[in-house]
Design an enzyme around this catalytic site. Structure first.
Site, mmCIF file in Angstrom:
data_model
loop_
_atom_site.group_PDB
_atom_site.id
_atom_site.type_symbol
_atom_site.label_atom_id
_atom_site.label_comp_id
_atom_site.label_asym_id
_atom_site.label_seq_id
_atom_site.Cartn_x
_atom_site.Cartn_y
_atom_site.Cartn_z
ATOM 1 N N THR B 17 0.738 -1.102 0.003
ATOM 2 C CA THR B 17 -0.062 -0.018 -0.020
ATOM 3 C C THR B 17 0.707 1.266 0.077
ATOM 4 O O THR B 17 0.052 2.375 -0.229
ATOM 5 C CB THR B 17 -0.916 0.100 1.126
ATOM 6 N N GLY B 18 2.196 0.897 0.115
ATOM 7 C CA GLY B 18 2.951 2.251 0.055
ATOM 8 C C GLY B 18 3.037 2.869 -1.372
ATOM 9 O O GLY B 18 2.616 2.293 -2.441
ATOM 10 N N LYS B 43 -3.191 -3.163 8.072
ATOM 11 C CA LYS B 43 -4.141 -2.981 6.978
ATOM 12 C C LYS B 43 -4.707 -4.530 6.608
ATOM 13 O O LYS B 43 -5.377 -4.760 5.329
ATOM 14 C CB LYS B 43 -3.580 -2.655 5.747
ATOM 15 N N ILE B 96 13.714 -4.692 -3.579
ATOM 16 C CA ILE B 96 13.839 -3.510 -4.481
ATOM 17 C C ILE B 96 14.672 -2.228 -3.725
ATOM 18 O O ILE B 96 15.326 -1.456 -4.351
ATOM 19 C CB ILE B 96 12.584 -3.257 -5.032
ATOM 20 N N THR B 97 14.228 -2.292 -2.381
ATOM 21 C CA THR B 97 14.422 -1.163 -1.614
ATOM 22 C C THR B 97 15.908 -0.637 -1.641
ATOM 23 O O THR B 97 16.859 -1.623 -1.696
ATOM 24 C CB THR B 97 14.325 -1.161 -0.014
ATOM 25 N N GLU B 98 16.001 0.703 -1.938
ATOM 26 C CA GLU B 98 17.400 1.046 -1.988
ATOM 27 C C GLU B 98 17.753 2.111 -0.565
ATOM 28 O O GLU B 98 16.846 2.501 0.007
ATOM 29 C CB GLU B 98 17.772 1.945 -3.064
ATOM 30 N N TYR B 159 18.185 -2.166 -18.718
ATOM 31 C CA TYR B 159 17.050 -1.840 -19.900
ATOM 32 C C TYR B 159 17.719 -1.422 -21.186
ATOM 33 O O TYR B 159 17.029 -2.093 -22.211
ATOM 34 C CB TYR B 159 16.091 -0.594 -19.454
ATOM 35 N N GLU B 209 30.118 -3.650 -13.257
ATOM 36 C CA GLU B 209 30.525 -2.055 -12.862
ATOM 37 C C GLU B 209 31.849 -2.113 -12.201
ATOM 38 O O GLU B 209 32.249 -3.079 -11.742
ATOM 39 C CB GLU B 209 29.357 -1.592 -11.743
ATOM 40 N N HIS B 247 25.923 4.970 -7.072
ATOM 41 C CA HIS B 247 25.663 3.541 -6.232
ATOM 42 C C HIS B 247 26.735 3.391 -5.116
ATOM 43 O O HIS B 247 27.812 3.922 -5.327
ATOM 44 C CB HIS B 247 25.989 2.608 -7.052
#
Lengths: 387, 297
Positions: B17-18, B43, B96-98, B159, B209, B247
């Site tokens: 819900t965020g 919730k 996924i969180t950074e 991508y 990288e 990064h």
């Protein structure tokens, strides 16, 4: 985030790592009084310029003098000046403070560094019995003199293991114990304060047999600063590139470089690849700029403002691969920026991914002279041509 | 076939819900991902985007039998979301969180190793098996199904590479963004091994990288253990030394981890390098043809 040597030494003292008696001064007068206060017969002073970069010694930022008067005159020469070292870039860093401390005679120089090992996720303690200014050359020419010890974050560094590591540096029982205590304290600082690097180079043995941190370097994990306000308070904005700082405040990531093609890209990897592409096309990037995955119109505008503060920029290349970021949002931001801040340099734009068609339409309908490119390579080539 | 996720994968969204969770859940649903539930403490019992919401991961897993969870919760709460997901028994966690403190990830990595938990991220775009299952934040429409596995430490550069592959007529089996942070879950070697074992994957694109030693480890693995061709690109040849490039992971320290040394290492181990980031797709096309002839990809 970096802190100064004097701040790191205060932390060291708090955690029981011995350092020379010292104090920090912002003015030559303060330096003079400090020197008087800690003066001892037969002991000289070291005056060390406080900047967020290494390589100070060879650049004249570390001076040994005899008297408080000399401390004053050396401090006067250093304070307010910019010190250029191999680690500062050509612009150097301004010296706003000097550390004044006893010049302890060092018989033997060791090296101790602590950081996280990426592949194992464990702590990595790096030590060498040949510390000092030439540590990088030693690492390159005599890698066998650099010893790495891995241990888990949960287990920390036991006294036994610390003694084991210390015994690779010294054979003397008392010295081993002193080194082990310092290593254990380094681990404690690292874990309690979310450091990302702690370095003592040199870690010195004095003539009287003490082991002290002659220099001190601590870097902190930016992601963890939210839970260490006392560390955040040590931030010295004067040591940061004002453009980098401004970008950071806007949620952008910017690093100034020496070329003349300004870049606005989303994502660090793509931004680095864009710089590589510009070089391949025969140009020089003026900066690294990552607008992030969630940029708003205002952030795109801010990106233009920051880039155009660099007088070397002769053309701007925008390379956006929309994922979460919508290309039409970027296009609208470009137009707004161009109108409000009067972008006078040629603009090359490449939009791909989410809502790229809509973004290109927006740019196509504007009266601005924007060159569009359908690929990454074409964009770089057009940018170089536009110089 | 594919690796890690497919059309039968049941997914739970932590932080549904965020702001980010909601935005991407909608897109994942539209792509066809089978999202069986979400978790937001307080919730539970409600529905969001027509998906049932639970208070805890434990309850969510019990009620839905989900095997994978994806984490969109803010950095401050992400570590506890990781432990909660692992303890609830999902087989794979995608974070996924950074912006998570690195030491928290080191602690989780150590714990997860003992508990045998599999995870991807943090600070990553996620995993997609084109046409079947999209878990993360990547734009689904640039992907097509085919024989190329993609693994990357970057987000948007992935991508770009996928888009080039698609334009070259080369679809993808599965694309995994492992994330840009210094410490994370699956690394290049773990995923190369899975692509080597996956019958659908015929070749792999690897995007590295500056910083760390993962590329060097991958180069050794490719020479010793892989029969399938790999094309690698390493970003950051022109990154200034010792400076932070956005990064947390993209830091060069002490002369190791430079793009040049990584590229040389790949070459020494017989891995094909795409020198130009605009030619990742073309380079793969050429290698693919050399290996497999003109057969339909």
């Amino acid at each position: 985030m970096n802190i100064h040597e004097y701040q790191a030494k205060t932390l060291f003292q708090h955690y029981g790592i011995p350092v020379s008696e010292n104090g920090v001064a912002r003015t030559p007068e303060k330096a003079f009084f400090l020197a008087q206060a800690i003066q001892k017969p037969g002991i000289s002073f070291v005056v060390k310029a406080q900047i967020h970069a290494g390589g100070r010694g060879k650049a004249g930022g570390v001076r040994i003098v005899r008297t408080p008067e000399e401390v004053r005159s050396v401090s006067e020469a250093l304070l307010g000046q910019k010190l250029v070292t191999p680690q500062t870039g050509k612009d150097g860093r301004v010296v706003n403070r000097c550390l004044i401390e006893h010049a302890t005679e060092i018989e033997k120089e060791y090296y101790a560094g602590l950081l996280l090992d990426r592949s194992s996720g464990e702590l990595c303690l790096v030590t060498s019995s040949s510390g000092g200014m030439a540590i990088e050359a030693i690492a390159e020419k005599h890698p066998e003199k650099i010893i790495k010890h891995l241990f888990s974050v949960k287990e920390r560094l036991s006294e036994e293991k610390a003694l084991e590591v210390a015994s690779t540096l010294s054979g003397d029982e008392n010295e081993k114990k002193a080194i082990a205590r310092i290593l254990i304290a380094m681990v404690k600082i690292f874990l309690e304060l979310d450091a990302s690097l702690i370095e003592i180079n040199p870690l010195g043995r004095t003539k009287t047999g003490e082991v002290i941190a002659v220099d001190a370097k601590i870097q902190f994990d930016d992601n963890a600063l939210y839970r260490h306000p006392e560390i955040e308070a040590l931030r010295d904005a004067s040591q940061e590139d004002p453009r980098e700082k401004e970008a950071q405040d806007q949620g952008l990531s910017y690093v100034g470089l020496e070329g003349n093609i300004g870049c606005i890209v989303n994502g660090a990897g793509l931004a680095m690849a864009t710089m590589d592409m510009i070089r391949l096309a025969g140009g020089e990037p003026a900066n690294f700029l990552d607008v992030g995955g969630n940029a708003t119109k205002d952030q795109v505008k801010a990106a233009f403002e920051i880039i155009l503060k660099d007088p070397h920029v002769k053309v701007i290349l925008v390379n956006i691969f929309g994922g979460i970021l919508h290309c039409d949002v970027v296009a609208a931001g470009i137009l707004e920026a161009a109108e409000e801040i009067q972008v006078k340099v040629p603009l090359v734009v490449r939009l791909e991914g989410t809502r790229a068609g809509e973004g290109r339409d927006i740019l196509g309908k504007s009266s601005l002279r924007i060159q569009t490119a359908s690929s990454f390579q074409e964009a770089a080539e057009k940018a170089v041509k536009a110089l | 076939m594919s690796i890690l996720v497919d059309q039968n994968t049941k997914v739970l969204v932590q932080g549904i819900t965020g702001k980010h969770g909601a935005f991407h859940t909608e897109r994942m649903l539209r792509y066809g991902t089978e999202i069986v539930g979400g978790v937001t403490p307080g919730k539970g019992g409600s529905r969001f985007l027509n998906v049932p919401v639970f208070d805890t991961m434990k309850e969510a897993v019990r009620m839905t039998q989900a095997g994978v969870s994806v984490i969109y919760v803010p950095a401050v709460h992400a570590p506890s979301a990781l432990y909660e997901a692992a303890e609830a028994g999902v087989r794979l966690i995608v974070c996924i969180t950074e912006g998570i403190p690195v030491l928290e990830m080191a602690r989780f990595k150590e714990w997860a190793k003992e508990e045998n938990v599999q995870w991807v991220g943090p600070n990553c775009p996620g995993i997609i098996t084109p046409g079947e299952c999209k878990i993360g934040i990547m734009p689904g429409e640039i992907h097509t199904r085919g024989p190329i596995g993609v693994i990357s430490r970057s987000g948007t550069l992935t991508y770009e590479a996928v888009w080039q592959l698609t334009h070259c007529g080369l679809g993808q089996s599965t694309c995994v963004g492992i994330g840009g942070d210094p410490i994370g879950g699956f690394g290049f070697v773990d995923l190369l091994a899975r692509f080597q074992d996956d019958p659908e994957t015929k070749a792999v694109v690897l995007i590295g990288e500056i910083g760390g030693t993962q590329e060097e480890e991958a180069a050794r693995f490719i020479r010793e253990k892989m029969s399938k061709p790999v094309v690698a690109f390493v970003a950051g040849l022109n990154a200034p030394e010792g400076r932070r490039m956005g990064h947390a992971g993209a830091i060069i320290t002490g002369g190791t981890g430079r793009a040049k040394s990584k590229i040389e290492c790949f070459r020494d181990h017989g891995v094909v390098i795409a020198e130009n980031p605009a030619l990742i797709g073309e380079t793969m096309k050429k290698i693919y043809r050399e290996q497999y002839g003109e057969q339909e990809s």
